[in-house]
Design a protein around this motif. Sequence first.
Motif, PDB file in Angstrom:
ATOM      1  N   HIS A 195     -37.710 -14.988 -12.129  1.00  0.00           N
ATOM      2  CA  HIS A 195     -36.541 -15.962 -12.520  1.00  0.00           C
ATOM      3  C   HIS A 195     -35.216 -15.311 -11.886  1.00  0.00           C
ATOM      4  N   GLN A 206     -32.326 -14.827 -13.456  1.00  0.00           N
ATOM      5  CA  GLN A 206     -31.576 -13.854 -14.307  1.00  0.00           C
ATOM      6  C   GLN A 206     -32.429 -12.481 -13.849  1.00  0.00           C
ATOM      7  N   TRP A 238     -41.635 -23.840 -12.739  1.00  0.00           N
ATOM      8  CA  TRP A 238     -41.364 -23.320 -13.912  1.00  0.00           C
ATOM      9  C   TRP A 238     -42.430 -22.697 -14.806  1.00  0.00           C
ATOM     10  N   SER A 262     -41.121 -16.883 -19.412  1.00  0.00           N
ATOM     11  CA  SER A 262     -40.786 -15.387 -19.534  1.00  0.00           C
ATOM     12  C   SER A 262     -41.474 -14.533 -20.432  1.00  0.00           C
ATOM     13  N   ASN A 307     -40.297 -12.822 -22.946  1.00  0.00           N
ATOM     14  CA  ASN A 307     -39.864 -12.991 -24.313  1.00  0.00           C
ATOM     15  C   ASN A 307     -40.006 -14.680 -24.692  1.00  0.00           C
ATOM     16  N   ARG A 350     -39.529 -17.648 -23.242  1.00  0.00           N
ATOM     17  CA  ARG A 350     -38.364 -18.597 -22.784  1.00  0.00           C
ATOM     18  C   ARG A 350     -38.821 -19.278 -21.591  1.00  0.00           C
ATOM     19  N   ARG A 351     -38.485 -20.503 -21.495  1.00  0.00           N
ATOM     20  CA  ARG A 351     -38.807 -21.119 -20.165  1.00  0.00           C
ATOM     21  C   ARG A 351     -37.891 -20.825 -19.212  1.00  0.00           C
ATOM     22  N   ALA A 352     -38.404 -20.513 -17.989  1.00  0.00           N
ATOM     23  CA  ALA A 352     -37.614 -20.111 -16.853  1.00  0.00           C
ATOM     24  C   ALA A 352     -38.205 -20.726 -15.518  1.00  0.00           C
ATOM     25  N   ARG A 353     -37.393 -20.747 -14.530  1.00  0.00           N
ATOM     26  CA  ARG A 353     -38.036 -20.952 -13.237  1.00  0.00           C
ATOM     27  C   ARG A 353     -37.894 -19.941 -12.329  1.00  0.00           C
TER      28      ARG A 353
END
Lengths: 869, 116
Positions: free
Chosen positions: B29, B31, B69, B72, B74, B76-79
Amino acid sequence: MRPFWRRRTTDDFAAEVQAHIDLETDRLIGEGRSPAAAREAALRAFGNVTRVKERFYEAGRWLWLEQLGGDLRYGWRGLIHNPAFLATSVLTLAVGLALVTVAFTVFNAYVLRPYAVRDPYSLHLIGWRAQDNGGQRFRWRDYEELSRRQDLFAAVVAESTRLVSSNGRPLAIALVSGNYFEALGPRVSLGRALGGIDAAPGAGPAAVLSHQAWVRMFAADRSILGRALDVNGRPFIVVGVLAPDFTGLADMPRDAWVALPAYAAAAQPELVGAEQPRSLEIVARLRADVTPARASGALSPYFAGVMTAERAVRATVTPQPTANPLSLEMLAVLAPVFAAFVLVLVTACANVSNVMLARALTRHREIAVRLSIGASRGRVVRQLLTEGLLISLLGGGAGLALASWLLRAGTVLFVGALPASVAEFLRITPMPLDHRVYLFALGLAAAATLMFALLPALQASRLSLTDALRGQGSASRRGSRLRATLVAGQVAVSLVLVIVAATIARNGAAVADVDLGYETAGVLSINIRGESNALASPLARALESDPRVAEVAVTLNNPLFIRSRRVAAAPADHPDAVPTRFTFVSPGYFPLLRIPMTGGRGFSADEARSSARVAIVSAATAARFWPGQDPVGQTIRLEPAGDRRIEEIPGYSRVTVIGTVPDVVSGFVVDGPDAGHIYLPVAPDGKYAEALLVRGRSAQDLGPEALQELFRRVAADPQVFEVLPLGDMRTLQLYPLRAAAWIGFVLGLVALGLSVFGLYGVLTYAVSQRTREIGIRMALGATAGAVVGLVMRQSARLTGFGAGAGLVVAFGALRALNAAVRFETISLLDVSAFAGGLALVLASSALAALVPARRASRLDPAQTLRADG
Amino acid sequence: MSTRSDRLALMQGTLDVLILRTLIFGPQHGQGIARAIQETSDDELLVEHGALYPALQRLEAQGWIAARWGTSANNRRARFYTLTKSGRAQLVREANRWNRLAAAMARVLGPEPEKG
């Protein structure tokens, strides 16, 4: 670029940014920072969130549009700065696009445009086919039978078209079934269409006018409703006028529609009587769940039942959404014609491409700057293509205007070049610039853009930055080779078009020179429309008793209208019959046409009346059957030709030859004099008298009014007689040849003009590039003549290549063309057409080269050498 | 942030290569990509995380990377972005180009001048 519906939403993007910041915050917390500090650090690391979102928004939605807008603005500014370039390119393209658009518009009107009726694609034409016969004409009772087949058809309409007289002028009317308008649903612009009530017994005679007839005959008078339309002297009340887009279920427009039962009641009872003529065309709207194959299978037994004289009868049901549905055979015939038009467009594109190449060279610096400050090559190509698109859209607009003008002028010329006797009853289908034409023109403009703008754009984007910025055109070598190829190609195309046109024209001239073998001047041909020949005899009698008429003859078929019928014949004692042609003529036929008897005698009135077994043969037949002998007194045998049954000639197994005549042209002028012909005697009241020939005492004596008056004495409807001066028929036969030659010449000359233009441009540019070189040559003592020679040699190289290729392609094109339309009278490799075309193209090229050559020779060496180092 | 001004600013077009290169190791993703670039370049390269997104968008539009989508590590939703086949080819092309450019630049600039 993604389509808009698959593009990401801003919300989705915002969620991603949020996720990023959350993840980063999590990580920083993991490193031991406090949640608040971690969040702040994450935001700082991310940078300006709003700006990022803005950029997403711009990139996703509007950037491409903005870029296009920018390209268009920039392109327009560049073009406006160079109005000469803009005007030349737009006009050049307009000519090319207009010609192709005209060809397409005609094609559209006759082939593509569906009838302006409700659901045209469910319309099917009903026909029948037997072992050796077939047709599409039916009786009223067949229509009635078919309309009962509701298991197959949603609706069935019948139509019978004919020419009638309306105040002495021909009027094309369609006699239709009562449900015709209700079932088809064309738009009505005034009043109402015909309905079932107009076909009911005892209904008053009512008529609906076509828009075109309303304008032509009544000057678009809106108070026409309720007034009478003269149909063979009977008044039909006009109840409505149709919209301009519907002119009937055929490509020949109708003037008016009348309910068939009402017409039958007023003028022709037999249409619905006991002995009904086969004169109706039947068009059916197929039910959605019925295929044409199933419909024809279901109808075949009925057709077989009513056509007992034929063997193996079956019904045919063919889709008929347009006047001439597209077929492969039609495409094969039309493709070369269309190709000729497209070739002219290609020449025009080559010209514009050439100018753009030259322009791109002068813009090297600008393009280099754009590339070096970071424009991608794709971006530069896109910019140049946008400029091209702008030019071709302008050209397309001008082309459409030109096309509509050309269509109108062309129609006027087309009709004007026809003999008046034919033009009178000719109706031309409307050829509107409809949405199909506009779409085609748009697509064509786009295609043209690729043709003329892509090469220069690719060429320009490929330039070497350092050279260009330093002001040296190193790409010009490749560019000039490209331009030379384009010009050579143009020369080739124009040579092909000119040679093909010249060959068609030479062929036409040769056909026009064919000696018919008889005198057409002052002879009128009268054919009887429809199937009944019962009118031949009374008309012949009426004509013979008229003092203004000098001579009358009757025939089975008049010369120049159709080929005589086929038959097999042989000397009576010879076993093998050979195919030849025959017709029936009355004793007056040969004297009337001034055909001399070369042996024996003509028919006597007795022989004609008694259908005596005597014949007159043509010189070719005599030479074939009895070479070196006197044919008079010999006997011949007539047999059916090939596998076709000829019921018409029973008992002609022994026919005595009583005379010979020279070979004449009885059928088509292109065929030349008959390769063999046999004439049999007939009297006006005979079974085989179906057409008449008349020679008046003087041309004025038998004017249209006199004839109409004469005809009215014989028949209720004078339009049943089709009168045409025999000479006009010859003109009509030559007409397509002449029209093809003219169209070919127009295309060829436009292409030639364009390539002369292109050559001129290329040479002018080449001279400007070689100014220094020429200056040095002159400083070293080259004469003006030598400089002219230099440029002319360059021109000769270009045209030489083009002409060589053109000659080869022209020969190939003619061979292909010859397969479609036979050049009977001249050889394919017509020397004067080839030599003339070549001379024309070479001479015009030389002329185009002379101007830049002379300009080069007048250069002042001192100046050119001093100019920029 | 004392080291920040010493970091190298990215030249145009560099970021694309870096992103493609990062995705070789599997889907990632935004980040994660930003972290990976900073870590693998020993914090030498300055990436404002936000600058990543226009580049990601551009690469996606070119079809060099694909996105969907996901969740992650931890939770979390991420693209997540994945390298496509044509993206891989593009990376090879670009890497080549950069290597050649870097070598050429190095030749032109010659050995580092002595300090002082």
